[in-house]
Enzyme design. Structure first.
Site, PDB file in Angstrom:
ATOM      1  N   LYS A  59       0.846  -1.201   0.000  1.00 12.84           N
ATOM      2  CA  LYS A  59       0.000   0.000   0.000  1.00 12.84           C
ATOM      3  C   LYS A  59       0.881   1.251   0.000  1.00 12.84           C
ATOM      4  O   LYS A  59       2.081   1.163   0.293  1.00 12.84           O
ATOM      5  CB  LYS A  59      -0.910  -0.015   1.235  1.00 12.84           C
ATOM      6  CG  LYS A  59      -0.153   0.039   2.569  1.00 12.84           C
ATOM      7  CD  LYS A  59      -1.077  -0.280   3.750  1.00 12.84           C
ATOM      8  CE  LYS A  59      -0.322  -0.210   5.075  1.00 12.84           C
ATOM      9  NZ  LYS A  59      -1.130  -0.771   6.192  1.00 12.84           N
ATOM     10  N   TYR A  86      15.480  30.837   7.093  1.00 13.86           N
ATOM     11  CA  TYR A  86      14.288  31.552   7.569  1.00 13.86           C
ATOM     12  C   TYR A  86      14.270  31.648   9.091  1.00 13.86           C
ATOM     13  O   TYR A  86      14.540  30.680   9.790  1.00 13.86           O
ATOM     14  CB  TYR A  86      13.016  30.830   7.123  1.00 13.86           C
ATOM     15  CG  TYR A  86      12.745  30.901   5.643  1.00 13.86           C
ATOM     16  CD1 TYR A  86      12.738  32.119   4.969  1.00 13.86           C
ATOM     17  CD2 TYR A  86      12.480  29.755   4.928  1.00 13.86           C
ATOM     18  CE1 TYR A  86      12.463  32.181   3.612  1.00 13.86           C
ATOM     19  CE2 TYR A  86      12.206  29.797   3.571  1.00 13.86           C
ATOM     20  CZ  TYR A  86      12.200  31.014   2.920  1.00 13.86           C
ATOM     21  OH  TYR A  86      11.929  31.061   1.571  1.00 13.86           O
TER      22      TYR A  86
HETATM   23  C1  PLP Z   1      -0.359  -1.787   6.885  1.00  9.64           C
HETATM   24  C2  PLP Z   1      -0.915  -3.095   7.255  1.00  9.64           C
HETATM   25  C3  PLP Z   1      -0.075  -4.202   7.425  1.00  9.64           C
HETATM   26  C4  PLP Z   1       1.437  -4.105   7.423  1.00  9.64           C
HETATM   27  O1  PLP Z   1       1.844  -3.490   8.619  1.00  9.64           O
HETATM   28  P1  PLP Z   1       3.381  -3.334   9.030  1.00  9.64           P
HETATM   29  O2  PLP Z   1       3.345  -3.012  10.461  1.00  9.64           O
HETATM   30  O3  PLP Z   1       3.932  -2.232   8.197  1.00  9.64           O
HETATM   31  O4  PLP Z   1       4.010  -4.656   8.754  1.00  9.64           O
HETATM   32  C5  PLP Z   1      -0.673  -5.442   7.641  1.00  9.64           C
HETATM   33  N1  PLP Z   1      -2.017  -5.549   7.737  1.00  9.64           N
HETATM   34  C6  PLP Z   1      -2.844  -4.487   7.612  1.00  9.64           C
HETATM   35  C7  PLP Z   1      -4.299  -4.660   7.751  1.00  9.64           C
HETATM   36  C8  PLP Z   1      -2.321  -3.225   7.400  1.00  9.64           C
HETATM   37  O5  PLP Z   1      -3.133  -2.168   7.300  1.00  9.64           O
END
Ligand code: PLP
Length: 367
Positions: A35, A261
């Site tokens: 993702k 800045y």
């Molecule tokens: C993002 C996610 C993962 C992976 O999580 P990590 O802690 O980055 O390994 C797994 N399952 C779901 C449902 C997630 O949203």
């Protein structure tokens, strides 16, 4: 378009493959969570590397992310980690994405979209065992819910849950696992047998082997990001991401001048100031305090307020020159700046830094 700015993310796909092999074994499948454009590393490239190293499926947050993987020619199973949003069901099914279900509205919309196809659609039922984000709550409703899935003509192929604190809280995570497994028993007793049980994110995969079940679902660990509390490096994960640029300009600036800045960094002595063409728009957070970068294999402090497109580095009296390579995250010579170091100095976690690196920073691939 030709690139003129030297600021790039380099992604080491060998490291991704190494991490996949470290996290999987012959008895447990691995679903690579890609993702958010592969946590900022490039979803398609990471997906291909993970699949080549033995991953059997991919996980995405959005239907759009799954469709994009299909458009790029990736045909592995893709699980969408939330229900398909209302109205997206037909396109998601046409792309062959695997649905997650946890509401009755979700069942109804999916079965309506699926029925004209005449094909049975396999689904994964998600139980909320304590995260309280999405999922069926209370999870003990699983048998009745699974029955409704079957009655709607859908196939319950997977049953899964998600842990909120697997990196730190082993006891609480194992309690959640117990609750999940007892819900699975209830579902089985109702005569419904999902063949894939899964729960483990990166932290659980690494720390709690009993959570691995049929399939693990790591994200962070694939990329060599520390899931939390230093467990990633200790497990032998290799960071895949390097953020680099080059010195654009240097100048000698006398004592008592202030940099950038707000004039918040006053020079105590004359120094060489180097300007680096990367800023907060690129995802190097403005909130970062006391961060270092690497030039010629040595650490130098970022000096003064980080601006939108550029930041300044205090190089002392060293012979730093335009064109010198600058590593903001990653290794140079024998020195390394872990992404977690930048993250902690910006008050966040490595995942947020990695996913926050801007679209105008090109991703290049090695390995
Ligand atoms: C993002 C996610 C993962 C992976 O999580 P990590 O802690 O980055 O390994 C797994 N399952 C779901 C449902 C997630 O949203």
């Amino acid at each position: 378009m030709r690139r003129f700015r030297p600021t790039v993310v380099e992604v080491d796909l060998d490291a991704v493959r190494h991490n996949v092999r470290l996290l999987s074994n012959p008895d447990v499948e691995l679903l690579a969570v890609v993702k958010a454009d592969g946590y900022g590393h490039g979803a398609a490239e990471v997906a291909r590397a993970a699949l080549a190293a033995g991953a059997t499926g991919l996980g995405v947050a959005l239907v759009e992310e799954g469709v994009e993987l299909r458009d790029l020619g990736i045909d592995a199973p893709v699980l969408v980690l939330t229900e398909f949003p209302p109205g997206s069901e037909k396109e998601a099914l046409a792309a062959g994405l695997t649905p997650t279900l946890y509401t009755e509205e979700g069942i109804a919309a999916l079965s309506e979209a699926a029925s004209p196809t005449g094909r049975p659609v396999g689904v994964h039922l998600k139980l909320d065992t304590g995260m309280h984000r999405v999922g069926l709550w209370p999870p003990e409703d699983a048998p009745a819910f699974a029955q409704k899935i079957v009655e709607a003509g859908l196939l319950p192929e997977g049953l899964w849950t998600h842990f909120p604190d697997s990196e730190q809280d082993a006891a609480g995570t194992l309690e959640q696992l117990e609750r999940f497994l007892s819900c699975h028993d209830l579902v089985s007793a109702a005569g419904i047998r999902p063949r894939t049980l899964h729960a483990a994110n990166s932290g659980a995969t690494i720390r709690l082997p009993e959570t691995r079940l049929d399939l693990v679902r790591p994200g962070a660990a694939l990329y060599g990001l520390d899931p939390g509390a230093g467990i990633g490096p200790a497990f032998g994960l290799r960071p895949a991401l390097t953020l680099r640029s080059a010195v654009a300009m240097t100048k000698r600036v006398p004592a008592r001048e202030r940099l950038s800045y707000g004039g918040r960094y006053e020079l105590e002595r004359e120094t060489t100031v180097a300007t680096i063409p990367i800023g907060y728009e690129d995802g190097y957070p403005r909130a970062t305090v006391a961060a270092d970068v690497l030039i010629r294999g040595r650490r130098y402090p970022v000096a003064g307020t980080i601006t939108m497109d550029q930041l300044l580095v205090d190089c002392g009296d060293d012979p730093i020159a335009p064109g010198d390579e600058v590593v903001l995250i990653g290794a140079q010579g024998d020195e390394r700046i872990p992404i977690e170091e930048v993250a902690s100095r910006a008050g966040t976690i490595g995942r947020e830094i990695a996913t926050g690196i801007g679209e105008r920073v090109p991703r290049e691939y090695i390995g």
